[in-house]
Design an enzyme around this catalytic site. Structure first.
Site, short mmCIF file in Angstrom:
data_model
loop_
_atom_site.label_atom_id
_atom_site.label_comp_id
_atom_site.label_asym_id
_atom_site.label_seq_id
_atom_site.Cartn_x
_atom_site.Cartn_y
_atom_site.Cartn_z
N LYS A 51 -10.81 -0.95 12.76
CA LYS A 51 -9.47 -0.42 13.11
C LYS A 51 -9.50 1.10 13.12
CE LYS A 51 -7.15 -4.53 11.39
NZ LYS A 51 -6.43 -5.23 10.32
N GLN A 111 -3.96 -4.03 4.48
CA GLN A 111 -4.87 -5.13 4.82
C GLN A 111 -4.67 -6.30 3.85
OE1 GLN A 111 -6.74 -5.02 7.52
NE2 GLN A 111 -7.95 -6.86 7.23
N ASP A 150 1.95 -4.19 11.98
CA ASP A 150 1.48 -5.58 11.95
C ASP A 150 2.57 -6.55 12.42
OD1 ASP A 150 -1.19 -5.97 11.06
OD2 ASP A 150 -0.62 -5.41 9.01
N1 GUN Z 1 -6.27 -9.29 7.53
C1 GUN Z 1 -6.81 -9.99 8.57
N2 GUN Z 1 -6.15 -9.71 9.73
C2 GUN Z 1 -5.18 -8.82 9.41
C3 GUN Z 1 -4.17 -8.17 10.18
O1 GUN Z 1 -4.04 -8.34 11.40
N3 GUN Z 1 -3.36 -7.32 9.48
C4 GUN Z 1 -3.47 -7.12 8.13
N4 GUN Z 1 -2.62 -6.30 7.54
N5 GUN Z 1 -4.40 -7.73 7.40
C5 GUN Z 1 -5.24 -8.57 8.05
#
Ligand code: GUN
Length: 304
Positions: free
Chosen positions: A53, A97, A120
């Site tokens: 990311k 996350q 998100d």
């Molecule tokens: N953990 C796995 N995928 C994601 C996501 O898209 N967002 C977040 N915040 N945590 C994750």
């Protein structure tokens, strides 16, 4: 042979649009969009996701900051950090996350992120907006799924779509997005009786159950479109690890089009995160909650 829906190529197209939007904001003297990522603990998969990311932000010119905290960080300290980021005008998107360590209540933490910075789309306000068709930030994977469907189908009106999986992150929001496009949506899951029979009537299958190779060849109507959200690491017969989806890919070649794993939905999730961050920054400039009307136009690709 089914067409392969190339998620990497479509994500690259979306990234190009996102980068152009970032450049336009900076050229207009506006703040460069900024994303802050919070990671607690040292879960290896989460570390890989977060690294991807952060790297992706750099590709499109988004400013990124990381808060890597120890796994024993208290919930109060985490909430205090989020409150600080909520009040920071340079931070347009906040991503915490998941999964979080067991002593942390994820609903409390995700619900403490300001809805307009919740890139998100997990905050109850954004979930409510999505389910009532009133804008808000759309979760990244469901948004990516819709773009992939749109790359091969012109119109979803009246189409029979079967969603396999009912998670808050994928199954439920995808179902809402499909309903908004006038599809006839059946939401199923691994305990659904007669799942194969239900899937067999679908024009579109969205497989998001987290069950490797669940969808067999005879579950798929000839000419159907299949979006495979699953990604599970399995050991092959030769003893090597490989990633497989929820669909028995080799057995569904009578479909119209299918996403591969890897290289299908995965790249779209990150591209949509970047797009959401820019939308949040654009909305901050306008002084309003990001609305669906600011979603960039969906990219289209020619299938070969
Ligand atoms: N953990 C796995 N995928 C994601 C996501 O898209 N967002 C977040 N915040 N945590 C994750």
């Amino acid at each position: 042979m089914a067409d392969i829906i190339d998620g990497r190529a479509i994500a690259a197209q979306l990234d190009e649009q996102t980068k152009a939007q970032v450049d336009a904001m900076v050229d207009a003297g506006q703040a460069r969009p900024g994303l802050t990522v919070i990671l607690l603990g040292d879960d290896p998969a989460s570390q890989v996701y977060v690294r991807h990311k952060i790297k992706a932000c750099a590709r499109v010119g988004i400013r990124s900051t990381e808060h890597r905290l120890s796994a024993d960080t208290s919930q109060d300290d985490l909430l205090a950090l989020i409150a600080k980021l909520n009040a920071d005008d340079d931070v347009h998107g906040i991503l915490c996350q998941v999964p979080l360590p067991p002593h942390i209540d994820p609903l409390k933490v995700l619900g403490s992120i300001a809805p307009e910075k919740d890139v998100d789309g997990f905050h109850p306000v954004n979930v409510g907006r999505l389910s009532t068709g009133t804008g808000g930030i759309i979760p990244c994977t469901p948004l990516g799924v819709m773009m992939l469907i749109d790359s091969v189908l012109d119109d979803l009106t009246g189409k029979d779509v079967v969603v396999i999986g009912k998670s808050n992150i994928v199954g439920k929001p995808v179902a809402n997005l499909l309903l908004d496009r006038e599809a006839t949506v059946t939401v199923t899951h691994i305990y659904t009786e007669g799942l194969a029979q239900i899937a067999r009537k679908a024009d579109v299958i969205v497989a998001a159950a987290g069950a490797p190779r669940l969808v067999k060849g005879d579950w798929v109507k000839p000419g159907a479109v299949i979006i495979d959200v699953g990604i599970t690491r399995v050991r092959s017969d030769e003893g090597k690890d490989k990633l497989v989806g929820d669909v028995a890919f080799d057995d569904v070649q009578h479909a119209k089009a299918v996403t591969p794993v890897p290289g299908g939905v995965g790249p779209m999730t990150i591209a949509c995160l970047l797009s959401n961050t820019v939308r949040a920054a654009q909305a901050a400039e306008l002084g309003q909650q990001a609305s669906s009307s600011t979603v960039p136009p969906l990219p289209r690709v020619q299938q070969v």
